[in-house]
Structures are given as structure tokens and as C-alpha cells.
Write an enzyme that holds these catalytic residues in place. Structure first.
Site, PDB file in Angstrom:
ATOM      1  N   HIS A 114       0.835  -1.202   0.000  1.00 49.11           N
ATOM      2  CA  HIS A 114       0.000   0.000   0.000  1.00 49.11           C
ATOM      3  C   HIS A 114       0.867   1.248   0.000  1.00 49.11           C
ATOM      4  O   HIS A 114       1.990   1.229   0.506  1.00 49.11           O
ATOM      5  CB  HIS A 114      -0.904   0.006   1.233  1.00 49.11           C
ATOM      6  CG  HIS A 114      -1.833  -1.156   1.280  1.00 49.11           C
ATOM      7  ND1 HIS A 114      -3.012  -1.190   0.577  1.00 49.11           N
ATOM      8  CD2 HIS A 114      -1.752  -2.341   1.935  1.00 49.11           C
ATOM      9  CE1 HIS A 114      -3.622  -2.341   0.800  1.00 49.11           C
ATOM     10  NE2 HIS A 114      -2.876  -3.061   1.615  1.00 49.11           N
ATOM     11  N   ALA A 159      12.837 -20.006  10.315  1.00 48.28           N
ATOM     12  CA  ALA A 159      11.521 -19.703  10.870  1.00 48.28           C
ATOM     13  C   ALA A 159      11.478 -18.292  11.437  1.00 48.28           C
ATOM     14  O   ALA A 159      12.438 -17.815  12.034  1.00 48.28           O
ATOM     15  CB  ALA A 159      11.182 -20.719  11.956  1.00 48.28           C
ATOM     16  N   LYS A 179      18.555 -11.758   6.700  1.00 43.11           N
ATOM     17  CA  LYS A 179      19.903 -11.561   6.148  1.00 43.11           C
ATOM     18  C   LYS A 179      20.580 -12.914   5.987  1.00 43.11           C
ATOM     19  O   LYS A 179      20.278 -13.867   6.701  1.00 43.11           O
ATOM     20  CB  LYS A 179      20.738 -10.699   7.088  1.00 43.11           C
ATOM     21  CG  LYS A 179      20.197  -9.300   7.256  1.00 43.11           C
ATOM     22  CD  LYS A 179      21.035  -8.504   8.228  1.00 43.11           C
ATOM     23  CE  LYS A 179      20.424  -7.117   8.384  1.00 43.11           C
ATOM     24  NZ  LYS A 179      21.069  -6.340   9.420  1.00 43.11           N
TER      25      LYS A 179
END
Length: 196
Positions: A114, A159, A179
Site C-alpha cells: 500500500h 523460521a 539476512k
């Protein structure tokens, strides 16, 4: 589905009020409701419903319910694909997923974004950027992948990661923002003890 083809990656379009897009999303929700509530014993019907939804797929894939998407027709999955429960794909743009990709539970792949400024956001405008996931990628539980990201082949996303930039091939990546932690090496093919 010509209206979806008119969405230009990275350019604003009316996602909230365009009647054609609203109609397609409603039809998709109806199909998803059917898919997500079918008995696990009804494999043939599940396969038929999900195939009607996706842009392309092979014969060899599993998407565990519940599964959610905006359109479905912008999702292209490769061979030997497995997605665990609660996969969400906001597919205003193409999502291309390679062969042998494993996705853990509660993963979100988002092509939609958005505007930062409130005026355009309140007009229902958004943009969409494609997401590509290479062959042999493993995405851990609770990962979020944002618009425009490419994940290179053979990589592992830990995760809980939030992937906001491209990830190269053959690496382990983790964190928020995600990263590269290290390269995947020959030693990884001989490891038998995964305890910390």
C-alpha cells in the site's frame, strides 16, 4: 481474467473498489472455502478444486488446508511442492515457486503493498510486485515474504524471518529483516546431529 493482466508491477491500481477484482476475489473465496472444508479422504475433489484455482501446477504437489489467496490464477508452482497449513499468498502479481520447494506452517507470501501516504491508501489503491522462489528452497514456519522478493535456489529461510530483500542461492538466511547467515556447504550434506 484480463483485469489481472492489466495490473502493472509496481504501479498503483484500485484493489479495494474495482468491481471486476472484487468479483474475482469473491469467486476465489468460494473455491477456497470449498477446498478448505473438504474431507481429507476426498483427495480427487481437493485436487480438482485447487487445480481450478492455480495459474499452473504439476501433478505432484500438496497444499495442506487451510490455504488462502486473493486470486489463485497468479500462482505458479513447480513439481514436488509441499505447503503446510495456513499458507497465505496475496497474488495481485505473479508468484512463481520452483520445483522441490517446502513451505512450513503459517507462511505469508505477499505481492501486495500500500502507499505510505494516507490519502492514496484510503482511496483503496495498492501496488503489486512479483515474488519468485527458486528450486529446492525450504521456507521455515512463520516467514513473511514481501512484494518484489526473489529467493535463490537451494536456500533455506529460517523460521520467523521477514524477507524484505532478495536472497541469493545456496545460503541460510534468517532474521527481521532477513539476512544471509552463511553459505550452504559440503559439510551440510554430512551432518547427522542437528541439536544445538
Amino acid at each position: 481474467m484480463g483485469v489481472l493482466e492489466n495490473i502493472v508491477p509496481g504501479e498503483l491500481y484500485d484493489a479495494n473498489y474495482d468491481p471486476d477484482l472484487l468479483k474475482i476475489r469473491k469467486e476465489t473465496k468460494i473455491k477456497l472455502h470449498e477446498y478448505n472444508t473438504l474431507s481429507p479422504a476426498d483427495e480427487n475433489k481437493k485436487s480438482q478444486v485447487i487445480r481450478e484455482l492455480l495459474g499452473s501446477c504439476t501433478d505432484n504437489f500438496i497444499i495442506e488446508p487451510p490455504f488462502y489467496c486473493d486470486y489463485g490464477s497468479n500462482i505458479y508452482i513447480g513439481d514436488n511442492f509441499y505447503a503446510n497449513h495456513n499458507l497465505v499468498i496475496l497474488d495481485g502479481a505473479k508468484v512463481v515457486i520452483g520445483d522441490n520447494v517446502f513451505i512450513a506452517p503459517n507462511v505469508g507470501i505477499y505481492t501486495a503493498g500500500h502507499p505510505i501516504d494516507v490519502e492514496r491508501r484510503l482511496q483503496g489503491l495498492e501496488y503489486a510486485m512479483p515474488v519468485t522462489i527458486g528450486d529446492n528452497v525450504w521456507i521455515g514456519g512463520g516467514v513473511s515474504i514481501i512484494p518484489g522478493v526473489n529467493i535463490g535456489k537451494n536456500s533455506v529461510i529460517a523460521a520467523g524471518s521477514v524477507v524484505i530483500r532478495d536472497i541469493p542461492e545456496n545460503v541460510v538466511a534468517a532474521g527481521n529483516p532477513c539476512k544471509v547467515i552463511r553459505k550452504i556447504t559440503e559439510k551440510d550434506s554430512t551432518t547427522t546431529n542437528y541439536r544445538k
